[in-house]
Write an enzyme that holds these catalytic residues in place. Structure first.
Site, short mmCIF file in Angstrom:
data_model
loop_
_atom_site.label_atom_id
_atom_site.label_comp_id
_atom_site.label_asym_id
_atom_site.label_seq_id
_atom_site.Cartn_x
_atom_site.Cartn_y
_atom_site.Cartn_z
N ARG A 49 0.84 -1.20 0.00
CA ARG A 49 0.00 0.00 0.00
C ARG A 49 0.88 1.25 0.00
O ARG A 49 1.89 1.31 0.68
CB ARG A 49 -0.91 0.02 1.23
CG ARG A 49 -1.86 -1.16 1.31
CD ARG A 49 -2.55 -1.18 2.66
NE ARG A 49 -3.38 -2.38 2.82
CZ ARG A 49 -3.93 -2.75 3.98
NH1 ARG A 49 -3.73 -2.01 5.06
NH2 ARG A 49 -4.66 -3.84 4.03
N ASP A 51 0.92 5.59 0.42
CA ASP A 51 0.20 6.69 1.05
C ASP A 51 -0.22 7.74 0.03
O ASP A 51 0.22 7.72 -1.12
CB ASP A 51 1.07 7.37 2.11
CG ASP A 51 1.39 6.45 3.28
OD1 ASP A 51 0.58 5.57 3.58
OD2 ASP A 51 2.45 6.64 3.90
N ARG A 200 9.74 7.31 4.91
CA ARG A 200 9.65 8.76 5.11
C ARG A 200 10.26 9.15 6.46
O ARG A 200 10.85 10.24 6.58
CB ARG A 200 8.20 9.20 5.01
CG ARG A 200 7.63 9.10 3.59
CD ARG A 200 6.14 9.33 3.55
NE ARG A 200 5.80 10.64 4.09
CZ ARG A 200 4.54 11.00 4.37
NH1 ARG A 200 3.55 10.14 4.18
NH2 ARG A 200 4.30 12.20 4.84
#
Length: 270
Positions: A49, A51, A200
């Site tokens: 997945r 973001d 991140r």
């Protein structure tokens, strides 16, 4: 029949991969296009997945269907119904035991960062940004402390649903393109799997080291703390690209999706 598809997309306009009630996700757009082409409801699973704002060069999905079409027809036919910023790159029939997430041996991401005194404009949303000059040697020294199997709780989002924070980070490669105060950095990551926001959060720490706010050894202290509070803030999603998962060659997927081909490219670069 079970099919695997390779998908490329620009994530700027979407609320991430996973389907939401808003319908503004990549999965929603893809399943709508597949269903239109197949004239029946198609549900998909993905390898990883992404973001909101994150892009993909090779997201891999799979689905089951009774509809019989040639692989190139699934690619071209589905693309007919997709928006311009999402496109199927390839389609391949796979055995029923193939699972795009569980069968993956590794996953790869790249973060593209613009170093410039002026914020991005033409490539806004497609690159991250640092107005500070970055020290590549310092960032590489910090990255080396992260390689291996570790508890990455310090780099894990509070909403992460992974069963364990322990992951095997196999490779971080940091390269610079250009000289002077204006250049572009590329950070490539490979691991067995990643936690939610892990890259991140790693980027936030690496950039802090790169601009001289912390020593390379500090990132080892962050890792050992096993606390999100010890790390830097989460970095922008703009320059993050999912390069894709890697699989055993036995599944017969395109070479860019096979672990052996990728490993050979790293060991014997052109």
């Amino acid at each position: 029949m079970r099919l695997a598809l390779g998908i490329r997309y620009n994530g700027q306009a979407y609320d991430g991969w996973q389907s939401q009630s808003s319908g503004r996700t990549v999965q929603d757009k893809l399943e709508k296009a597949l269903s239109q082409f197949a004239a029946q409801r198609i549900s998909t699973l993905c390898a990883g997945r992404t973001d909101a704002g994150v892009h993909a060069l090779m997201q891999v999905i799979h689905f089951d269907t009774e509809v019989q079409r040639e692989p190139f027809s699934w690619m071209r036919g589905t693309n007919r119904y997709l928006p311009d910023d999402i496109a199927v790159q390839w389609a391949h029939p796979v055995p029923a035991e193939f699972h795009c997430r569980a069968s993956a041996l590794a996953r790869r991401y790249v973060y593209v960062l613009s170093q410039s005194p002026v914020r991005p404009s033409l490539d806004a949303g497609r690159v991250g940004w640092s107005m500070n000059l970055l020290d590549g040697d310092a960032m590489r020294a910090a990255a080396a402390l992260l390689i291996g199997e570790h508890d990455f709780s310090s780099f894990r989002a509070s909403a992460c649903q992974a069963r364990s924070p322990v992951k095997n980070l196999r490779r971080i490669e940091i390269t610079r393109h250009g000289e002077g105060e204006r250049c572009r950095w590329q950070f490539e990551f490979e691991a067995d799997a990643f936690l939610h926001h892990m890259i991140r959060n790693l980027m936030g720490c690496l950039v802090r080291v790169g601009r001289g706010a912390e020593s390379p050894e500090w990132i080892g202290e962050v890792l050992a703390a096993r606390s999100r509070d010890a790390a830097a803030p989460t970095f922008s999603p703009d320059g993050l690209y999912f390069l894709g998962p890697l699989y055993d060659a036995k599944w017969g997927l395109p070479a860019e999706a096979t672990f052996q081909a990728a490993r050979a490219a790293y060991d014997d670069p052109p």
